[in-house]
Motif scaffolding. Structure first.
Motif, mmCIF file in Angstrom:
data_model
loop_
_atom_site.group_PDB
_atom_site.id
_atom_site.type_symbol
_atom_site.label_atom_id
_atom_site.label_comp_id
_atom_site.label_asym_id
_atom_site.label_seq_id
_atom_site.Cartn_x
_atom_site.Cartn_y
_atom_site.Cartn_z
ATOM 1 N N LEU A 1 40.116 -18.614 31.543
ATOM 2 C CA LEU A 1 41.117 -19.312 30.738
ATOM 3 C C LEU A 1 40.510 -20.512 30.016
ATOM 4 N N ALA A 2 39.644 -21.260 30.706
ATOM 5 C CA ALA A 2 39.003 -22.414 30.074
ATOM 6 C C ALA A 2 38.097 -21.971 28.933
ATOM 7 N N TYR A 3 37.404 -20.860 29.118
ATOM 8 C CA TYR A 3 36.513 -20.387 28.052
ATOM 9 C C TYR A 3 37.317 -19.954 26.832
ATOM 10 N N VAL A 4 38.397 -19.226 27.068
ATOM 11 C CA VAL A 4 39.226 -18.766 25.948
ATOM 12 C C VAL A 4 39.820 -19.962 25.197
ATOM 13 N N ALA A 5 40.323 -20.945 25.942
ATOM 14 C CA ALA A 5 40.903 -22.128 25.299
ATOM 15 C C ALA A 5 39.858 -22.881 24.491
ATOM 16 N N GLY A 6 38.670 -23.074 25.063
ATOM 17 C CA GLY A 6 37.608 -23.757 24.343
ATOM 18 C C GLY A 6 37.135 -22.978 23.138
ATOM 19 N N TYR A 7 37.065 -21.670 23.268
ATOM 20 C CA TYR A 7 36.614 -20.835 22.148
ATOM 21 C C TYR A 7 37.605 -20.898 20.987
ATOM 22 N N ILE A 8 38.887 -20.814 21.304
ATOM 23 C CA ILE A 8 39.903 -20.882 20.245
ATOM 24 C C ILE A 8 39.834 -22.221 19.517
ATOM 25 N N ARG A 9 39.663 -23.306 20.255
ATOM 26 C CA ARG A 9 39.582 -24.617 19.618
ATOM 27 C C ARG A 9 38.333 -24.740 18.754
ATOM 28 N N LEU A 10 37.217 -24.184 19.228
ATOM 29 C CA LEU A 10 35.997 -24.205 18.422
ATOM 30 C C LEU A 10 36.157 -23.380 17.153
ATOM 31 N N GLN A 11 36.829 -22.243 17.267
ATOM 32 C CA GLN A 11 37.051 -21.408 16.092
ATOM 33 C C GLN A 11 37.892 -22.141 15.053
ATOM 34 N N ARG A 12 38.912 -22.826 15.495
ATOM 35 C CA ARG A 12 39.756 -23.566 14.562
ATOM 36 C C ARG A 12 39.005 -24.719 13.917
ATOM 37 N N ARG A 13 38.124 -25.338 14.704
ATOM 38 C CA ARG A 13 37.403 -26.502 14.195
ATOM 39 C C ARG A 13 36.269 -26.097 13.251
ATOM 40 N N GLY A 14 35.562 -25.013 13.613
ATOM 41 C CA GLY A 14 34.372 -24.637 12.862
ATOM 42 C C GLY A 14 34.578 -23.551 11.832
ATOM 43 N N GLY A 15 35.773 -22.979 11.768
ATOM 44 C CA GLY A 15 35.995 -21.903 10.805
ATOM 45 C C GLY A 15 35.590 -20.562 11.378
ATOM 46 N N ARG A 16 36.008 -19.508 10.700
ATOM 47 C CA ARG A 16 35.772 -18.158 11.203
ATOM 48 C C ARG A 16 34.765 -17.380 10.373
ATOM 49 N N LEU A 17 34.111 -18.073 9.442
ATOM 50 C CA LEU A 17 33.114 -17.428 8.611
ATOM 51 C C LEU A 17 31.778 -18.141 8.767
ATOM 52 N N GLY A 18 30.720 -17.471 8.371
ATOM 53 C CA GLY A 18 29.404 -18.102 8.402
ATOM 54 C C GLY A 18 28.614 -17.780 9.662
ATOM 55 N N ARG A 19 27.377 -18.305 9.679
ATOM 56 C CA ARG A 19 26.466 -18.032 10.785
ATOM 57 C C ARG A 19 26.971 -18.605 12.101
ATOM 58 N N ALA A 20 27.548 -19.808 12.071
ATOM 59 C CA ALA A 20 28.042 -20.422 13.305
ATOM 60 C C ALA A 20 29.170 -19.598 13.913
ATOM 61 N N ALA A 21 30.061 -19.055 13.080
ATOM 62 C CA ALA A 21 31.154 -18.230 13.582
ATOM 63 C C ALA A 21 30.613 -16.944 14.205
ATOM 64 N N ARG A 22 29.615 -16.355 13.592
ATOM 65 C CA ARG A 22 29.010 -15.144 14.164
ATOM 66 C C ARG A 22 28.348 -15.453 15.494
ATOM 67 N N ALA A 23 27.699 -16.613 15.583
ATOM 68 C CA ALA A 23 27.070 -17.008 16.850
ATOM 69 C C ALA A 23 28.118 -17.180 17.944
ATOM 70 N N ARG A 24 29.257 -17.783 17.591
ATOM 71 C CA ARG A 24 30.309 -17.963 18.584
ATOM 72 C C ARG A 24 30.864 -16.626 19.066
ATOM 73 N N ARG A 25 30.961 -15.662 18.172
ATOM 74 C CA ARG A 25 31.441 -14.337 18.586
ATOM 75 C C ARG A 25 30.448 -13.684 19.543
ATOM 76 N N LEU A 26 29.165 -13.881 19.308
ATOM 77 C CA LEU A 26 28.152 -13.360 20.239
ATOM 78 C C LEU A 26 28.255 -14.061 21.584
ATOM 79 N N TRP A 27 28.503 -15.374 21.571
ATOM 80 C CA TRP A 27 28.707 -16.094 22.834
ATOM 81 C C TRP A 27 29.860 -15.478 23.610
ATOM 82 N N LEU A 28 30.964 -15.241 22.902
ATOM 83 C CA LEU A 28 32.152 -14.693 23.563
ATOM 84 C C LEU A 28 31.866 -13.329 24.170
ATOM 85 N N ALA A 29 31.188 -12.461 23.417
ATOM 86 C CA ALA A 29 30.878 -11.126 23.918
ATOM 87 C C ALA A 29 29.986 -11.204 25.160
#
Length: 316
Positions: free
Chosen positions: A52-80
């Motif tokens: 639950l903490a990971y999902v909450a933190g991930y959602i907040r990071l996605q909102r803060r950093g956007g869902r496009l670009g290299r950083a967003a792709r890196a975050r998706r790899l982190w989640l997987a």
């Protein structure tokens, strides 16, 4: 007398047996063991909180950093990576594999190797510390940030995550807990068994953090490859000792193996082989990943680029 192949097939078959509660089997259960999902409240609570903490933190990071670009792709790899590591821990700690490992040493070895060689590196690749902190309110995040930057905490963390320290802790956990006295104690006492699993997982997380995590960024790839190679050597040696031993190291498995129609010595040999061959292969695969990353980083380095340009000019 069953062959090792038959023994492996029996291990897989038994993972589908009915529900049982305890990992450490009682005397009554040893005579007629059954296997199923293990639901320990503290394990479920920790796994749920971490997810639950990971999902909450991930959602907040996605909102803060956007869902496009290299950083967003890196975050998706982190989640997987984190989801895969988290799911592996669920299988290791809560599935029928957990209850089966109280009856068969080979199943116990599969459980330990899953935690240390699959779950731990995947969780490290998921960058959980950086994501979890974003699950906290802003004031709490600032307090945590100030706390971890204090000299005492920062020094302790650097010492604990130094490559040599992490390597030694991981090696000590592996060799100490597979000593017959400590391993037998873990089978007999649930608290000691919990301590065994905790030390395996924590030391593996520290070890892989120096290989794949933020700790690897402080070093070149050489230390990671050296850590992986030397760990592959000493874990293979331990697996070979268990496999080739003419006698039983862990007598507690004699009764349960006999109840299942499994030869205890062959069960021990299969467990040793699991540590020896697949375990060594996992460290080798990690070394190849580090080597590929090291070479890719070298291709992008200014020094490498200048040397490549000079070679090209000389060729022309």
């Amino acid at each position: 007398m069953k062959t090792l192949a038959e023994r492996a097939a029996l291990t897989l078959l038994l993972t589908g047996c009915p529900l049982a509660r305890a990992h450490v089997l009682s005397d009554a259960e040893r005579s007629a063991p059954s296997f199923g999902w293990s639901f320990e409240a503290w394990v479920i609570a920790l796994m749920a909180v971490s997810a639950l903490a990971y999902v909450a933190g991930y959602i907040r990071l996605q909102r803060r950093g956007g869902r496009l670009g290299r950083a967003a792709r890196a975050r998706r790899l982190w989640l997987a990576a984190f989801v895969a590591g988290w799911a592996t821990l669920v299988i290791a700690l809560m599935s029928p594999l957990d209850t089966l490992s109280g009856a068969l040493f080979s199943a116990h070895m599969v459980q330990h190797e899953s935690m240390m060689l699959i779950a731990a590196p995947l969780c490290v690749l998921g960058r959980p510390l950086g994501v979890w902190i974003w699950a906290l309110p802003r004031a709490a995040r600032l307090q945590v940030a100030r706390a971890v930057r204090t000299p005492a905490v920062a020094h302790a963390w650097r010492t604990l995550t130094a490559p040599l320290t992490a390597w030694l802790l991981h090696a000590a956990a592996l060799w100490a807990w597979h000593a017959p006295t400590l391993f037998e104690a873990a089978l007999a006492h649930p608290f000691i068994h919990t301590l065994q699993h905790a030390s395996f997982l924590v030391s593996a997380l520290l070890f892989w953090w120096t290989v794949f995590g933020d700790g690897a960024r402080r070093q070149s790839g050489g230390h990671a490859m050296l850590s992986l190679f030397t760990t592959m050597v000493h874990t293979s040696a331990l697996g070979a000792l268990i496999t080739l031993s003419p006698g039983l190291w862990y007598p507690s498995y004699v009764e349960t193996c006999s109840a299942l129609g499994v030869d205890p010595l062959q069960d021990q040999q299969l467990g040793g082989l699991i540590m020896w061959v697949p375990g060594a292969a996992a460290y080798l695969a990690g070394g190849l990943v580090v080597a590929a990353r090291w070479l890719a980083r070298g291709d992008r380095s200014p020094l490498f680029t200048r040397r490549a340009a000079s070679v090209k000019d000389a060729a022309q």
